[in-house]
Design a protein around this motif. Structure first.
Motif, mmCIF file in Angstrom:
data_model
loop_
_atom_site.group_PDB
_atom_site.id
_atom_site.type_symbol
_atom_site.label_atom_id
_atom_site.label_comp_id
_atom_site.label_asym_id
_atom_site.label_seq_id
_atom_site.Cartn_x
_atom_site.Cartn_y
_atom_site.Cartn_z
ATOM 1 N N GLU A 1 123.825 38.333 36.734
ATOM 2 C CA GLU A 1 123.940 37.130 37.212
ATOM 3 C C GLU A 1 125.276 36.284 36.554
ATOM 4 N N ARG A 2 126.011 35.510 37.327
ATOM 5 C CA ARG A 2 127.333 35.063 36.717
ATOM 6 C C ARG A 2 127.043 34.212 35.708
ATOM 7 N N SER A 3 126.408 33.201 35.538
ATOM 8 C CA SER A 3 126.250 32.343 34.382
ATOM 9 C C SER A 3 125.733 32.779 33.159
ATOM 10 N N ARG A 4 124.843 34.154 33.346
ATOM 11 C CA ARG A 4 124.265 34.999 32.254
ATOM 12 C C ARG A 4 125.351 35.767 31.790
ATOM 13 N N SER A 5 126.060 36.332 32.717
ATOM 14 C CA SER A 5 127.145 37.370 32.514
ATOM 15 C C SER A 5 128.195 36.639 31.389
ATOM 16 N N LEU A 6 128.716 35.535 32.029
ATOM 17 C CA LEU A 6 129.674 34.714 31.141
ATOM 18 C C LEU A 6 129.071 34.510 29.673
ATOM 19 N N ARG A 7 127.932 34.151 29.708
ATOM 20 C CA ARG A 7 127.475 33.850 28.220
ATOM 21 C C ARG A 7 127.359 35.194 27.411
ATOM 22 N N ALA A 8 127.168 36.098 28.006
ATOM 23 C CA ALA A 8 126.988 37.566 27.492
ATOM 24 C C ALA A 8 128.339 37.942 27.130
ATOM 25 N N THR A 9 129.097 37.814 27.912
ATOM 26 C CA THR A 9 130.565 38.412 27.424
ATOM 27 C C THR A 9 131.142 37.384 26.424
ATOM 28 N N ARG A 10 130.859 36.451 26.314
ATOM 29 C CA ARG A 10 131.642 35.471 25.227
ATOM 30 C C ARG A 10 130.721 35.496 24.041
#
Length: 313
Positions: free
Chosen positions: A273-282
């Motif tokens: 999921e986009r928002s979760r993915s962004l947090r994970a990659t950051r």
């Protein structure tokens, strides 16, 4: 006799550079340079034998300046890319503070003097290796790979992995297993580190036409590659301990840090999921910096303590 009307002669306009010291420092990519200096310092410290402090400082300075030269030449050649990426749009060339020609001249000057100084004052083996490092980053990575292949950061990462090897060669005049292990650690660290950045900056790279892995293969394939490279990285970083090259403290630290990298890489892989993915990659991107710094810092402290303790005793 004809009379020349001097008022009709227009001289070409002379461009007055708006660049200040800060703009030229920015060309050096100081954050990248700081990592280069630190990894080179570790390569220098773990090298066997006695190395005169003046020559050690000279070696580090030349490696740092060589890294800065690479950064300046890279910016000169990628001004068009930097201008359309939000992450790099404020660099000196896109802002019009420095021209491409000025950046090229600055970078070439630094490259020449860093290589020549290291060769003349330390040894030509190290000077030649520094020249190769600059060449690889500027020509192989920037010109040949960056705009052509999704493997750009994998192959190009070799340039960023060489500073501790250059430092070791400067100190010893030869090469050995230890600096090659440091090279491999940085080499396999580079893809998960930069692909994590590329995942949450993929729109930037797509707009610039740079074929980073998320743009070419998609985010799912990139997540898988991040996980695979992280597994290899953790194994390679831990290997020097059982092989007897680095000590117990380094070994335990590499396992603890490696577990953190692996957990975060798995989190990136499962987060779709986009928002979760962004947090994970950051999180992975930020931790990867800490990972490399802490790993090399442990090796540095361990080596210094091994040297100091007999003197204290």
């Amino acid at each position: 006799m004809s009379v020349v009307d001097h008022t009709a002669i227009e001289l070409p306009a002379v461009r007055i550079s708006e660049a200040d010291v800060g703009d030229y420092i920015a060309l050096l990519k100081p954050r990248v340079m700081s990592l280069v200096i630190f990894t080179a310092l570790v390569g220098l410290v773990i090298a066997p034998g006695h190395f005169h402090p003046v020559l050690a400082f000279t070696s580090l300075l030349c490696i740092a300046v060589g890294a800065g030269a690479s950064g300046a030449l890279n910016m000169a050649l990628e001004g068009d890319i930097d201008a359309v990426m939000s992450r790099t749009a404020n660099r000196p060339i896109p802002r019009g503070r420095i021209t491409k020609a000025e950046a090229m001249a600055f970078g070439m000057t630094l490259a020449f003097f860093s290589v020549m100084t290291l060769g003349i004052l330390v040894n030509w083996y190290a000077g030649s290796l520094l020249a190769f490092t600059i060449f690889f980053y500027v020509v192989v990575y920037t010109l040949l790979l960056k705009r052509r292949t999704a493997q750009n950061i994998v192959i190009g990462g070799a340039a960023g992995s060489l500073p501790p090897v250059v430092a070791w060669v400067a100190a010893t005049g030869s090469i050995s297993v230890e600096p090659l292990l440091l090279f491999l650690i940085i080499f396999f660290w580079t893809p998960p580190h930069f692909w994590a950045l590329a995942l949450f900056r993929s729109d930037d790279y797509a707009r610039a036409g740079v074929p980073m892995l998320p743009v070419v293969a998609g985010p799912d394939a990139t997540r898988m590659q991040i996980l695979l490279y992280t597994i290899v990285l953790v194994a390679i970083a831990a290997a020097p301990w059982p092989l007897g090259y680095f000590d117990f403290v380094y070994g335990i630290t590499s396992l603890v840090l490696g577990a953190g990298m692996l957990v975060l890489a798995i989190n990136v892989y499962v987060s779709r999921e986009r928002s979760r993915s962004l947090r994970a990659t950051r999180k992975l991107f930020a931790f990867s910096i800490l990972y490399l710094f802490a790993l090399f810092a442990t090796l540095l402290i361990e080596t210094v303590m091994r040297t100091v303790m007999p003197l204290v005793g």
